[in-house]
Write a protein that holds these residues in place. Structure first.
Motif, PDB file in Angstrom:
ATOM      1  N   MET A   1       0.690  -1.394  -0.373  1.00 36.05           N
ATOM      2  CA  MET A   1      -0.034   0.274   0.205  1.00 36.05           C
ATOM      3  C   MET A   1       0.632   1.644  -0.073  1.00 36.05           C
ATOM      4  SD  MET A   1      -2.990   0.651   1.962  1.00 36.05           S
ATOM      5  CE  MET A   1      -3.616   2.077   2.942  1.00 36.05           C
ATOM      6  N   SER A   2       0.675   1.832  -0.960  1.00 33.42           N
ATOM      7  CA  SER A   2       1.624   3.424  -0.542  1.00 33.42           C
ATOM      8  C   SER A   2       0.838   4.052  -0.450  1.00 33.42           C
ATOM      9  CB  SER A   2       1.900   3.825  -2.139  1.00 33.42           C
ATOM     10  OG  SER A   2       0.544   4.221  -2.708  1.00 33.42           O
ATOM     11  N   GLY A   3       1.648   5.330  -0.131  1.00 37.08           N
ATOM     12  CA  GLY A   3       1.809   6.753   1.139  1.00 37.08           C
ATOM     13  C   GLY A   3       0.743   7.666   0.317  1.00 37.08           C
ATOM     14  N   PRO A   4       0.324   9.158   0.718  1.00 36.49           N
ATOM     15  CA  PRO A   4      -0.156   9.548   0.147  1.00 36.49           C
ATOM     16  C   PRO A   4       0.482  10.598  -0.970  1.00 36.49           C
ATOM     17  CG  PRO A   4      -0.009  10.681   2.273  1.00 36.49           C
ATOM     18  CD  PRO A   4       0.732   8.980   2.599  1.00 36.49           C
ATOM     19  N   VAL A   5      -0.152  11.202  -1.631  1.00 31.18           N
ATOM     20  CA  VAL A   5       0.677  11.431  -2.887  1.00 31.18           C
ATOM     21  C   VAL A   5       0.577  13.334  -2.370  1.00 31.18           C
ATOM     22  CG1 VAL A   5       0.434  12.555  -5.209  1.00 31.18           C
ATOM     23  CG2 VAL A   5       0.062  10.472  -4.555  1.00 31.18           C
ATOM     24  N   ILE A   6       2.173  13.330  -2.715  1.00 32.04           N
ATOM     25  CA  ILE A   6       2.048  15.451  -2.542  1.00 32.04           C
ATOM     26  C   ILE A   6       2.620  15.914  -3.370  1.00 32.04           C
ATOM     27  CG2 ILE A   6       3.238  16.657  -0.934  1.00 32.04           C
ATOM     28  CD1 ILE A   6       3.693  14.316   1.600  1.00 32.04           C
ATOM     29  N   ARG A   7       2.115  17.488  -3.436  1.00 34.54           N
ATOM     30  CA  ARG A   7       2.454  17.961  -4.408  1.00 34.54           C
ATOM     31  C   ARG A   7       2.203  19.083  -3.772  1.00 34.54           C
ATOM     32  NH1 ARG A   7      -2.013  15.268  -5.664  1.00 34.54           N
ATOM     33  NH2 ARG A   7      -2.017  13.850  -7.951  1.00 34.54           N
ATOM     34  N   LEU A   8       3.343  20.346  -5.052  1.00 36.66           N
ATOM     35  CA  LEU A   8       3.780  21.522  -4.188  1.00 36.66           C
ATOM     36  C   LEU A   8       2.852  22.574  -5.684  1.00 36.66           C
ATOM     37  CD1 LEU A   8       7.270  21.502  -2.448  1.00 36.66           C
ATOM     38  CD2 LEU A   8       4.642  21.852  -1.464  1.00 36.66           C
ATOM     39  N   LEU A   9       2.228  23.015  -5.114  1.00 33.86           N
ATOM     40  CA  LEU A   9       0.957  23.885  -6.417  1.00 33.86           C
ATOM     41  C   LEU A   9       1.423  25.561  -5.956  1.00 33.86           C
ATOM     42  CD1 LEU A   9      -1.180  21.601  -7.313  1.00 33.86           C
ATOM     43  CD2 LEU A   9       1.133  21.095  -8.900  1.00 33.86           C
ATOM     44  N   ASP A  10       1.498  25.859  -6.921  1.00 32.87           N
ATOM     45  CA  ASP A  10       1.335  27.513  -6.841  1.00 32.87           C
ATOM     46  C   ASP A  10       0.073  27.482  -7.067  1.00 32.87           C
ATOM     47  OD1 ASP A  10       0.781  27.471  -9.993  1.00 32.87           O
ATOM     48  OD2 ASP A  10       2.666  28.613 -10.496  1.00 32.87           O
ATOM     49  N   SER A  11      -0.578  29.082  -7.441  1.00 35.19           N
ATOM     50  CA  SER A  11      -1.371  28.781  -7.683  1.00 35.19           C
ATOM     51  C   SER A  11      -2.236  28.451  -9.207  1.00 35.19           C
ATOM     52  CB  SER A  11      -1.997  30.373  -8.152  1.00 35.19           C
ATOM     53  OG  SER A  11      -2.287  31.443  -8.257  1.00 35.19           O
ATOM     54  N   ALA A  12      -1.231  29.353  -9.808  1.00 35.22           N
ATOM     55  CA  ALA A  12      -2.403  28.350 -11.736  1.00 35.22           C
ATOM     56  C   ALA A  12      -2.149  27.047 -11.885  1.00 35.22           C
ATOM     57  CB  ALA A  12      -1.018  29.425 -12.953  1.00 35.22           C
ATOM     58  N   ALA A  13      -1.300  26.281 -11.155  1.00 33.37           N
ATOM     59  CA  ALA A  13      -1.129  24.462 -11.032  1.00 33.37           C
ATOM     60  C   ALA A  13      -2.507  24.316 -10.319  1.00 33.37           C
ATOM     61  CB  ALA A  13       0.454  25.097 -10.685  1.00 33.37           C
ATOM     62  N   LEU A  14      -2.347  24.427  -8.599  1.00 29.89           N
ATOM     63  CA  LEU A  14      -3.826  23.953  -8.260  1.00 29.89           C
ATOM     64  C   LEU A  14      -5.117  24.420  -8.927  1.00 29.89           C
ATOM     65  CD1 LEU A  14      -4.446  23.407  -6.236  1.00 29.89           C
ATOM     66  CD2 LEU A  14      -4.674  25.363  -5.253  1.00 29.89           C
ATOM     67  N   ALA A  15      -5.279  25.473 -10.284  1.00 28.53           N
ATOM     68  CA  ALA A  15      -6.685  25.354 -10.445  1.00 28.53           C
ATOM     69  C   ALA A  15      -6.418  24.238 -12.125  1.00 28.53           C
ATOM     70  CB  ALA A  15      -6.299  26.788 -11.589  1.00 28.53           C
ATOM     71  N   GLU A  16      -5.061  24.265 -12.743  1.00 30.01           N
ATOM     72  CA  GLU A  16      -5.344  23.767 -14.070  1.00 30.01           C
ATOM     73  C   GLU A  16      -5.592  22.254 -13.640  1.00 30.01           C
ATOM     74  OE1 GLU A  16      -1.525  22.215 -16.148  1.00 30.01           O
ATOM     75  OE2 GLU A  16      -1.858  23.892 -16.409  1.00 30.01           O
ATOM     76  N   TRP A  17      -5.143  21.751 -12.039  1.00 21.67           N
ATOM     77  CA  TRP A  17      -4.813  20.352 -11.297  1.00 21.67           C
ATOM     78  C   TRP A  17      -6.307  19.971 -11.236  1.00 21.67           C
ATOM     79  CZ3 TRP A  17      -5.732  18.070  -6.457  1.00 21.67           C
ATOM     80  CH2 TRP A  17      -6.024  16.916  -6.324  1.00 21.67           C
ATOM     81  N   GLY A  18      -6.722  21.158 -10.378  1.00 21.77           N
ATOM     82  CA  GLY A  18      -8.498  20.804 -10.051  1.00 21.77           C
ATOM     83  C   GLY A  18      -9.314  20.670 -11.113  1.00 21.77           C
ATOM     84  N   GLN A  19      -9.252  21.828 -12.593  1.00 20.33           N
ATOM     85  CA  GLN A  19     -10.014  21.143 -13.768  1.00 20.33           C
ATOM     86  C   GLN A  19      -9.460  20.305 -13.614  1.00 20.33           C
ATOM     87  OE1 GLN A  19      -9.599  25.147 -15.895  1.00 20.33           O
ATOM     88  NE2 GLN A  19     -10.512  24.126 -17.151  1.00 20.33           N
ATOM     89  N   ALA A  20      -8.731  19.783 -14.039  1.00 24.36           N
ATOM     90  CA  ALA A  20      -8.469  17.939 -14.765  1.00 24.36           C
ATOM     91  C   ALA A  20      -8.983  16.997 -14.074  1.00 24.36           C
ATOM     92  CB  ALA A  20      -6.920  17.832 -14.428  1.00 24.36           C
ATOM     93  N   LEU A  21      -9.320  17.413 -12.522  1.00 24.00           N
ATOM     94  CA  LEU A  21      -9.544  16.656 -11.257  1.00 24.00           C
ATOM     95  C   LEU A  21     -11.293  16.519 -11.898  1.00 24.00           C
ATOM     96  CD1 LEU A  21      -9.378  14.305  -8.946  1.00 24.00           C
ATOM     97  CD2 LEU A  21      -9.265  16.378  -8.301  1.00 24.00           C
ATOM     98  N   GLY A  22     -11.885  17.876 -11.938  1.00 17.17           N
ATOM     99  CA  GLY A  22     -13.047  17.789 -12.437  1.00 17.17           C
ATOM    100  C   GLY A  22     -13.449  17.565 -13.278  1.00 17.17           C
ATOM    101  N   ALA A  23     -13.002  17.393 -13.929  1.00 19.20           N
ATOM    102  CA  ALA A  23     -13.034  16.679 -15.123  1.00 19.20           C
ATOM    103  C   ALA A  23     -12.714  15.130 -15.553  1.00 19.20           C
ATOM    104  CB  ALA A  23     -12.479  16.949 -16.687  1.00 19.20           C
ATOM    105  N   SER A  24     -12.644  14.444 -14.679  1.00 16.00           N
ATOM    106  CA  SER A  24     -12.232  13.168 -14.623  1.00 16.00           C
ATOM    107  C   SER A  24     -12.942  12.272 -13.799  1.00 16.00           C
ATOM    108  CB  SER A  24     -11.485  12.771 -14.226  1.00 16.00           C
ATOM    109  OG  SER A  24     -10.592  13.197 -12.519  1.00 16.00           O
ATOM    110  N   LEU A  25     -13.549  13.016 -12.597  1.00 16.58           N
ATOM    111  CA  LEU A  25     -15.252  12.945 -11.452  1.00 16.58           C
ATOM    112  C   LEU A  25     -15.598  12.172 -12.574  1.00 16.58           C
ATOM    113  CD1 LEU A  25     -14.358  15.487  -8.925  1.00 16.58           C
ATOM    114  CD2 LEU A  25     -13.826  12.448  -9.017  1.00 16.58           C
TER     115      LEU A  25
END
Length: 140
Positions: A1-25
């Motif tokens: 079992m793997s541990g948590p995934v940790i990302r360091l994201l600036d505001s633009a990268a957080l928005a991009e990551w969140g939008q991709a996540l939303g599209a996948s849900l």
């Protein structure tokens, strides 16, 4: 079992990551967004909503507690439980009905739901990064 995934994201990268996540849900899904005040929970919720095709403004539901939005393929229910004093107040916001909906449910301050919170599809914790005001640690 793997541990948590940790990302360091600036505001633009957080928005991009969140939008991709939303599209996948796909509904039904429960996404728990935790973190201290100002960590970016609502900002991430807005990005997830954009990914779901929500075109109306997504605001923090702190005072309304529950906001519903129609995405292009999925319904989004956004809850902010910050103002709840205890999980005993959940029935007053229609908690059981919300969880029973075929929707993407985003819950800010999920710890306020206590044992009434079912296992989330995805738990995301956001944190400030010392000395980097525009960067957030995102733990999934």
């Amino acid at each position: 079992m793997s541990g948590p995934v940790i990302r360091l994201l600036d505001s633009a990268a957080l928005a991009e990551w969140g939008q991709a996540l939303g599209a996948s849900l796909r509904a039904p899904a429960l996404v728990a967004l935790s973190g201290e005040l100002g960590a970016g929970k609502t900002t991430l919720a807005q990005a997830i909503a954009r990914g779901l095709g929500v075109t109306q403004p997504v605001t923090s539901p702190t005072f309304a507690l529950v906001q519903e939005y129609a995405g292009t393929t999925e319904k989004l229910v956004h809850l902010d439980l910050y103002r709840l004093r205890s999980a005993s107040e959940l029935p007053g916001i229609g908690w059981e009905d919300i969880l029973a909906e075929r929707a993407i449910v985003l819950v800010e301050w999920p710890e306020r739901a206590g044992a009434a919170l079912p296992s989330p599809t995805l738990a995301i914790h956001l944190a400030h990064v010392p000395g980097r005001s525009d960067v957030r640690e995102v733990r999934t």
